[in-house]
Design a protein around this motif. Structure first.
Motif, PDB file in Angstrom:
ATOM      1  N   GLY A 111       0.832  -1.197   0.000  1.00  0.00           N
ATOM      2  CA  GLY A 111       0.000   0.000   0.000  1.00  0.00           C
ATOM      3  C   GLY A 111       0.865   1.245   0.000  1.00  0.00           C
ATOM      4  N   ALA A 112       0.368   2.308  -0.620  1.00  0.00           N
ATOM      5  CA  ALA A 112       1.115   3.566  -0.657  1.00  0.00           C
ATOM      6  C   ALA A 112       0.133   4.722  -0.719  1.00  0.00           C
ATOM      7  CB  ALA A 112       2.053   3.608  -1.862  1.00  0.00           C
ATOM      8  N   SER A 150       3.528   9.299  -2.492  1.00  0.00           N
ATOM      9  CA  SER A 150       4.626   8.364  -2.762  1.00  0.00           C
ATOM     10  C   SER A 150       4.370   7.579  -4.037  1.00  0.00           C
ATOM     11  CB  SER A 150       4.830   7.417  -1.578  1.00  0.00           C
ATOM     12  OG  SER A 150       3.664   6.665  -1.312  1.00  0.00           O
ATOM     13  N   ALA A 151       3.089   7.308  -4.342  1.00  0.00           N
ATOM     14  CA  ALA A 151       2.762   6.587  -5.574  1.00  0.00           C
ATOM     15  C   ALA A 151       3.127   7.410  -6.804  1.00  0.00           C
ATOM     16  CB  ALA A 151       1.279   6.239  -5.599  1.00  0.00           C
ATOM     17  N   MET A 152       2.843   8.713  -6.762  1.00  0.00           N
ATOM     18  CA  MET A 152       3.085   9.567  -7.921  1.00  0.00           C
ATOM     19  C   MET A 152       4.557   9.922  -8.089  1.00  0.00           C
ATOM     20  SD  MET A 152      -0.186  12.147  -7.678  1.00  0.00           S
ATOM     21  CE  MET A 152       0.305  13.081  -9.131  1.00  0.00           C
ATOM     22  N   VAL A 153       5.285   9.974  -6.982  1.00  0.00           N
ATOM     23  CA  VAL A 153       6.663  10.475  -7.047  1.00  0.00           C
ATOM     24  C   VAL A 153       7.700   9.356  -7.054  1.00  0.00           C
ATOM     25  CG1 VAL A 153       8.399  11.901  -5.889  1.00  0.00           C
ATOM     26  CG2 VAL A 153       6.001  12.636  -5.931  1.00  0.00           C
ATOM     27  N   GLY A 154       7.538   8.367  -6.174  1.00  0.00           N
ATOM     28  CA  GLY A 154       8.627   7.412  -6.009  1.00  0.00           C
ATOM     29  C   GLY A 154       8.292   5.947  -6.153  1.00  0.00           C
ATOM     30  N   LEU A 155       6.996   5.599  -6.277  1.00  0.00           N
ATOM     31  CA  LEU A 155       6.625   4.187  -6.188  1.00  0.00           C
ATOM     32  C   LEU A 155       7.113   3.363  -7.376  1.00  0.00           C
ATOM     33  CD1 LEU A 155       5.236   2.109  -4.444  1.00  0.00           C
ATOM     34  CD2 LEU A 155       3.088   2.614  -5.615  1.00  0.00           C
ATOM     35  N   THR A 156       7.093   3.917  -8.581  1.00  0.00           N
ATOM     36  CA  THR A 156       7.549   3.128  -9.731  1.00  0.00           C
ATOM     37  C   THR A 156       9.026   2.767  -9.593  1.00  0.00           C
ATOM     38  OG1 THR A 156       7.914   5.182 -10.974  1.00  0.00           O
ATOM     39  CG2 THR A 156       5.830   4.028 -11.329  1.00  0.00           C
ATOM     40  N   ALA A 157       9.824   3.692  -9.054  1.00  0.00           N
ATOM     41  CA  ALA A 157      11.237   3.387  -8.822  1.00  0.00           C
ATOM     42  C   ALA A 157      11.387   2.337  -7.728  1.00  0.00           C
ATOM     43  CB  ALA A 157      11.992   4.659  -8.445  1.00  0.00           C
ATOM     44  N   VAL A 158      10.557   2.429  -6.684  1.00  0.00           N
ATOM     45  CA  VAL A 158      10.577   1.429  -5.611  1.00  0.00           C
ATOM     46  C   VAL A 158      10.250   0.047  -6.176  1.00  0.00           C
ATOM     47  CG1 VAL A 158       9.334   0.632  -3.555  1.00  0.00           C
ATOM     48  CG2 VAL A 158      10.085   3.016  -3.714  1.00  0.00           C
ATOM     49  N   ILE A 159       9.219  -0.026  -7.023  1.00  0.00           N
ATOM     50  CA  ILE A 159       8.820  -1.308  -7.610  1.00  0.00           C
ATOM     51  C   ILE A 159       9.950  -1.887  -8.457  1.00  0.00           C
ATOM     52  CG2 ILE A 159       7.258  -2.379  -9.285  1.00  0.00           C
ATOM     53  CD1 ILE A 159       5.106  -0.404  -8.272  1.00  0.00           C
ATOM     54  N   LEU A 171      -5.037   3.149   4.487  1.00  0.00           N
ATOM     55  CA  LEU A 171      -3.908   2.216   4.505  1.00  0.00           C
ATOM     56  C   LEU A 171      -3.661   1.702   5.917  1.00  0.00           C
ATOM     57  CD1 LEU A 171      -1.417   4.138   2.180  1.00  0.00           C
ATOM     58  CD2 LEU A 171      -2.885   2.211   1.563  1.00  0.00           C
ATOM     59  N   ASN A 172      -3.774   2.608   6.883  1.00  0.00           N
ATOM     60  CA  ASN A 172      -3.582   2.237   8.280  1.00  0.00           C
ATOM     61  C   ASN A 172      -4.589   1.165   8.702  1.00  0.00           C
ATOM     62  OD1 ASN A 172      -1.851   3.848  10.520  1.00  0.00           O
ATOM     63  ND2 ASN A 172      -3.588   2.812  11.448  1.00  0.00           N
ATOM     64  N   ASN A 200      -3.875  -2.818   9.792  1.00  0.00           N
ATOM     65  CA  ASN A 200      -4.351  -3.353  11.065  1.00  0.00           C
ATOM     66  C   ASN A 200      -5.291  -4.538  10.872  1.00  0.00           C
ATOM     67  OD1 ASN A 200      -2.911  -1.553  12.674  1.00  0.00           O
ATOM     68  ND2 ASN A 200      -4.540  -0.029  12.681  1.00  0.00           N
ATOM     69  N   ASP A 201      -6.011  -4.551   9.749  1.00  0.00           N
ATOM     70  CA  ASP A 201      -6.922  -5.662   9.446  1.00  0.00           C
ATOM     71  C   ASP A 201      -6.244  -6.767   8.639  1.00  0.00           C
ATOM     72  OD1 ASP A 201      -8.902  -4.298  10.758  1.00  0.00           O
ATOM     73  OD2 ASP A 201      -9.878  -3.534   8.954  1.00  0.00           O
ATOM     74  N   HIS A 202      -4.916  -6.661   8.449  1.00  0.00           N
ATOM     75  CA  HIS A 202      -4.122  -7.661   7.724  1.00  0.00           C
ATOM     76  C   HIS A 202      -4.541  -7.788   6.262  1.00  0.00           C
ATOM     77  CE1 HIS A 202      -2.443  -9.916  11.481  1.00  0.00           C
ATOM     78  NE2 HIS A 202      -2.555  -8.618  11.685  1.00  0.00           N
ATOM     79  N   GLU A 203      -5.015  -6.697   5.682  1.00  0.00           N
ATOM     80  CA  GLU A 203      -5.344  -6.684   4.257  1.00  0.00           C
ATOM     81  C   GLU A 203      -4.154  -6.218   3.419  1.00  0.00           C
ATOM     82  OE1 GLU A 203      -8.885  -4.392   3.629  1.00  0.00           O
ATOM     83  OE2 GLU A 203      -9.939  -5.363   5.283  1.00  0.00           O
ATOM     84  N   LEU A 204      -3.112  -5.711   4.069  1.00  0.00           N
ATOM     85  CA  LEU A 204      -1.860  -5.330   3.421  1.00  0.00           C
ATOM     86  C   LEU A 204      -0.707  -5.977   4.174  1.00  0.00           C
ATOM     87  CD1 LEU A 204      -2.360  -1.474   2.848  1.00  0.00           C
ATOM     88  CD2 LEU A 204      -2.432  -3.255   1.096  1.00  0.00           C
ATOM     89  N   ASP A 205       0.404  -6.200   3.472  1.00  0.00           N
ATOM     90  CA  ASP A 205       1.619  -6.690   4.118  1.00  0.00           C
ATOM     91  C   ASP A 205       2.536  -5.543   4.514  1.00  0.00           C
ATOM     92  OD1 ASP A 205       1.043  -9.499   3.718  1.00  0.00           O
ATOM     93  OD2 ASP A 205       1.464  -9.145   1.598  1.00  0.00           O
ATOM     94  N   ILE A 206       2.521  -4.483   3.714  1.00  0.00           N
ATOM     95  CA  ILE A 206       3.455  -3.382   3.913  1.00  0.00           C
ATOM     96  C   ILE A 206       2.824  -2.113   3.337  1.00  0.00           C
ATOM     97  CG2 ILE A 206       4.655  -3.786   1.718  1.00  0.00           C
ATOM     98  CD1 ILE A 206       7.282  -3.220   3.169  1.00  0.00           C
ATOM     99  N   ALA A 207       3.106  -0.962   3.954  1.00  0.00           N
ATOM    100  CA  ALA A 207       2.509   0.281   3.471  1.00  0.00           C
ATOM    101  C   ALA A 207       3.470   1.442   3.677  1.00  0.00           C
ATOM    102  CB  ALA A 207       1.190   0.565   4.184  1.00  0.00           C
ATOM    103  N   LEU A 208       3.410   2.398   2.752  1.00  0.00           N
ATOM    104  CA  LEU A 208       4.150   3.655   2.843  1.00  0.00           C
ATOM    105  C   LEU A 208       3.137   4.740   3.166  1.00  0.00           C
ATOM    106  CD1 LEU A 208       6.289   3.194  -0.392  1.00  0.00           C
ATOM    107  CD2 LEU A 208       7.056   2.873   1.958  1.00  0.00           C
ATOM    108  N   LEU A 209       3.277   5.363   4.342  1.00  0.00           N
ATOM    109  CA  LEU A 209       2.255   6.305   4.771  1.00  0.00           C
ATOM    110  C   LEU A 209       2.802   7.251   5.830  1.00  0.00           C
ATOM    111  CD1 LEU A 209      -0.258   4.473   7.154  1.00  0.00           C
ATOM    112  CD2 LEU A 209       2.014   3.628   6.624  1.00  0.00           C
TER     113      LEU A 209
END
Length: 299
Positions: A96-97, A101-110, A132-133, A137-146
């Motif tokens: 999750g992002a 971060s999605a618009m600026v850095g996520l493609t480079a992260v991927i 995202l938070n 907490n509900d375990h619907e994501l493994d990792i998030a940038l927030l």
């Protein structure tokens, strides 16, 4: 030649279902194909598995022994398939992002994640930090940038740096020179993220702490659209600095240095602690290094 799993299946289901006809229907094969596989298996074992002298095929003594072994082989095969499915699931990374971060850095992260872990399949969710938070907490994501996570005990938060913000306006909008004050903000329409969100809180808190009365905001769930509204002169707003660099470079926006300054927000990588298979130390290092290269955060 070795006995194949297809031959074992043909033998097993013929024995269990009482004949080639029933086995062929179960396996979605023709009867000659099932019969051929059984004969191949008998030839490889040099034994007769079925007594064919009667109308109904019956197992020989060797056939009964072979059936026990066949059942073990098929059970092991099923367990192996389940293991493979579980491993495939573990290679899925639900990332999750927030939109900045999605618009600026996520493609480079991927790109960097895929370079180090080419086997990983990504499921990407873009949303505001509050959503995202909740998903973490509900375990619907493994990792998030927030920004400013508020996570539970089974989620680990790693501080990556500070997200900075600026008041911005359209280049052509007439704004009095000097520090931008809360009293001036009342003269303009303000657009921000829909509540609850970090950006909404940043705007609301700055106005309140600067002594401004409550202000009705235009709102949108899209940072990109907020930036377009501001650039068109429909409103002013507070936006993350990484997001506005390109718009400032082409003179679509101008910053409004303000008094008091806008406090930065903690930007974190948060992840489910229960995922030891993810090589999280390596992932955290990759993401931090990539965002630093993108000048995304302030140390």
């Amino acid at each position: 030649m070795r006995i194949t799993l297809m031959q074992i299946e043909a033998f097993y289901w013929t024995a269990r279902l009482g004949g080639v006809h029933a086995a062929s229907r179960h396996l979605h094969l023709t009867q000659p194909a099932v019969s051929a596989r059984i004969k191949e298996m008998e030839s490889l074992l040099s034994v007769k598995l079925f007594d064919r002298s009667k109308q109904r095929m019956s197992l020989t003594a060797d056939g009964h022994t072979a059936l026990r072994h066949a059942e073990q082989v098929l059970n092991n095969s099923t367990q192996l398939e389940q293991f493979a499915a579980q491993q495939k699931k573990h290679r899925r990374l639900r990332l999750g992002a927030d939109e900045c971060s999605a618009m600026v850095g996520l493609t480079a992260v991927i790109s960097d994640i895929k370079a180090h872990f080419p086997e990983i399949t990504l499921e990407i969710s873009i949303d505001v930090g509050a959503v995202l938070n909740r998903k973490l907490n509900d375990h619907e994501l493994d990792i998030a940038l927030l920004t400013n996570p508020a996570t539970r005990e089974d989620v680990t938060d790693v501080f990556l740096g500070w997200m900075t913000f600026q008041w911005v306006a359209a280049r052509h909008l007439d704004v009095a020179p000097g520090p931008f004050l809360a009293q001036q903000a009342r003269q303009y329409s303000i657009v921000t993220h829909s509540a609850p969100s970090t950006l909404y809180s940043v705007v609301d808190r700055w106005l309140m702490e600067s002594g401004s009365v409550s202000h009705a905001f235009h709102s949108s769930n899209s940072l990109a659209f907020i930036a377009k509204m501001v650039a068109a002169g429909h409103a002013i707003g507070i936006l993350p600095v990484p997001l506005i660099r390109d718009l400032l470079a082409v003179d679509l926006l101008k910053t409004l240095p303000c008094d008091p300054p806008i406090p930065p927000a903690k930007f974190c990588l948060s992840y489910l602690t229960e995922r030891p298979d993810m090589q999280l130390d390596t992932l955290v290092s990759i993401i931090r290094a990539t965002l630093v290269k993108q000048n995304f955060l302030v140390d």
